[in-house]
Design a protein around this motif. Sequence first.
Motif, PDB file in Angstrom:
ATOM      1  N   MET A   1       0.820  -1.160   0.000  1.00 32.38           N
ATOM      2  CA  MET A   1       0.000   0.000   0.000  1.00 32.38           C
ATOM      3  C   MET A   1       0.875   1.237   0.000  1.00 32.38           C
ATOM      4  N   THR A   2       0.288   2.327  -0.366  1.00 32.17           N
ATOM      5  CA  THR A   2       0.986   3.606  -0.427  1.00 32.17           C
ATOM      6  C   THR A   2       0.343   4.541   0.596  1.00 32.17           C
ATOM      7  N   ALA A   3       1.160   5.292   1.311  1.00 30.80           N
ATOM      8  CA  ALA A   3       0.635   6.204   2.325  1.00 30.80           C
ATOM      9  C   ALA A   3       1.342   7.546   2.233  1.00 30.80           C
ATOM     10  N   LEU A   4       0.616   8.586   2.616  1.00 29.71           N
ATOM     11  CA  LEU A   4       1.184   9.923   2.732  1.00 29.71           C
ATOM     12  C   LEU A   4       1.333  10.242   4.204  1.00 29.71           C
ATOM     13  N   ILE A   5       2.508  10.717   4.583  1.00 27.89           N
ATOM     14  CA  ILE A   5       2.767  11.094   5.970  1.00 27.89           C
ATOM     15  C   ILE A   5       2.894  12.611   6.012  1.00 27.89           C
ATOM     16  N   HIS A   6       1.939  13.255   6.658  1.00 24.89           N
ATOM     17  CA  HIS A   6       1.919  14.720   6.735  1.00 24.89           C
ATOM     18  C   HIS A   6       2.815  15.181   7.883  1.00 24.89           C
ATOM     19  N   THR A   7       3.832  15.979   7.559  1.00 22.82           N
ATOM     20  CA  THR A   7       4.760  16.512   8.555  1.00 22.82           C
ATOM     21  C   THR A   7       4.851  18.030   8.376  1.00 22.82           C
ATOM     22  N   PRO A   8       5.418  18.731   9.357  1.00 21.86           N
ATOM     23  CA  PRO A   8       5.559  20.188   9.221  1.00 21.86           C
ATOM     24  C   PRO A   8       6.465  20.600   8.057  1.00 21.86           C
ATOM     25  N   THR A   9       7.360  19.710   7.615  1.00 18.38           N
ATOM     26  CA  THR A   9       8.301  20.071   6.552  1.00 18.38           C
ATOM     27  C   THR A   9       7.934  19.499   5.193  1.00 18.38           C
ATOM     28  N   GLY A  10       6.825  18.766   5.096  1.00 17.32           N
ATOM     29  CA  GLY A  10       6.420  18.205   3.813  1.00 17.32           C
ATOM     30  C   GLY A  10       5.545  16.980   3.978  1.00 17.32           C
ATOM     31  N   THR A  11       5.222  16.352   2.852  1.00 20.55           N
ATOM     32  CA  THR A  11       4.350  15.184   2.860  1.00 20.55           C
ATOM     33  C   THR A  11       4.982  14.077   2.031  1.00 20.55           C
ATOM     34  N   PRO A  12       5.911  13.305   2.624  1.00 20.49           N
ATOM     35  CA  PRO A  12       6.520  12.218   1.855  1.00 20.49           C
ATOM     36  C   PRO A  12       5.521  11.086   1.606  1.00 20.49           C
ATOM     37  N   GLN A  13       5.712  10.426   0.489  1.00 18.46           N
ATOM     38  CA  GLN A  13       4.899   9.260   0.148  1.00 18.46           C
ATOM     39  C   GLN A  13       5.747   8.019   0.411  1.00 18.46           C
ATOM     40  N   ILE A  14       5.190   7.064   1.128  1.00 23.38           N
ATOM     41  CA  ILE A  14       5.937   5.847   1.439  1.00 23.38           C
ATOM     42  C   ILE A  14       5.173   4.634   0.932  1.00 23.38           C
ATOM     43  N   HIS A  15       5.905   3.559   0.723  1.00 22.11           N
ATOM     44  CA  HIS A  15       5.306   2.278   0.359  1.00 22.11           C
ATOM     45  C   HIS A  15       5.541   1.354   1.538  1.00 22.11           C
ATOM     46  N   GLY A  16       4.478   0.798   2.069  1.00 22.96           N
ATOM     47  CA  GLY A  16       4.601  -0.036   3.251  1.00 22.96           C
ATOM     48  C   GLY A  16       3.547  -1.116   3.287  1.00 22.96           C
ATOM     49  N   GLN A  17       3.329  -1.618   4.474  1.00 24.61           N
ATOM     50  CA  GLN A  17       2.381  -2.696   4.685  1.00 24.61           C
ATOM     51  C   GLN A  17       1.418  -2.302   5.798  1.00 24.61           C
ATOM     52  N   ALA A  18       0.132  -2.484   5.551  1.00 23.90           N
ATOM     53  CA  ALA A  18      -0.866  -2.231   6.584  1.00 23.90           C
ATOM     54  C   ALA A  18      -0.901  -3.438   7.508  1.00 23.90           C
ATOM     55  N   THR A  19      -0.817  -3.190   8.813  1.00 23.65           N
ATOM     56  CA  THR A  19      -0.796  -4.291   9.776  1.00 23.65           C
ATOM     57  C   THR A  19      -2.044  -4.364  10.627  1.00 23.65           C
ATOM     58  N   ALA A  20      -2.789  -3.266  10.735  1.00 23.89           N
ATOM     59  CA  ALA A  20      -4.013  -3.239  11.535  1.00 23.89           C
ATOM     60  C   ALA A  20      -4.818  -2.025  11.107  1.00 23.89           C
ATOM     61  N   ARG A  21      -6.107  -2.035  11.479  1.00 19.51           N
ATOM     62  CA  ARG A  21      -6.913  -0.862  11.187  1.00 19.51           C
ATOM     63  C   ARG A  21      -8.068  -0.746  12.164  1.00 19.51           C
ATOM     64  N   THR A  22      -8.525   0.478  12.319  1.00 19.85           N
ATOM     65  CA  THR A  22      -9.702   0.803  13.112  1.00 19.85           C
ATOM     66  C   THR A  22     -10.681   1.458  12.136  1.00 19.85           C
ATOM     67  N   PRO A  23     -11.839   1.880  12.591  1.00 14.31           N
ATOM     68  CA  PRO A  23     -12.754   2.545  11.655  1.00 14.31           C
ATOM     69  C   PRO A  23     -12.172   3.812  11.011  1.00 14.31           C
TER      70      PRO A  23
END
Length: 63
Positions: A1-23
């Motif tokens: 899966m692909t995710a965006l991580i919002h930080t104060p200095t930018g929004t890098p896109q990472i490729h990772g694995q989903a391990t759990a989820r909530t609603p």
Amino acid sequence: MTALIHTPTGTPQIHGQATARTPHLVHVIWEDEKGEMYGAWLPHLSVAFDNLPPHPTTEGEQP
């Protein structure tokens, strides 16, 4: 899966694995270029699954 991580200095896109989820959140793990593992809870809107999303399981059940 692909995710965006919002930080104060930018929004890098990472490729990772989903391990759990909530609603509303998805727990994502990924490895950086140095081989170090990271994990974070991210909002569903920041995560795009490249395939079918993982099935929710209860503890001790196999997917």
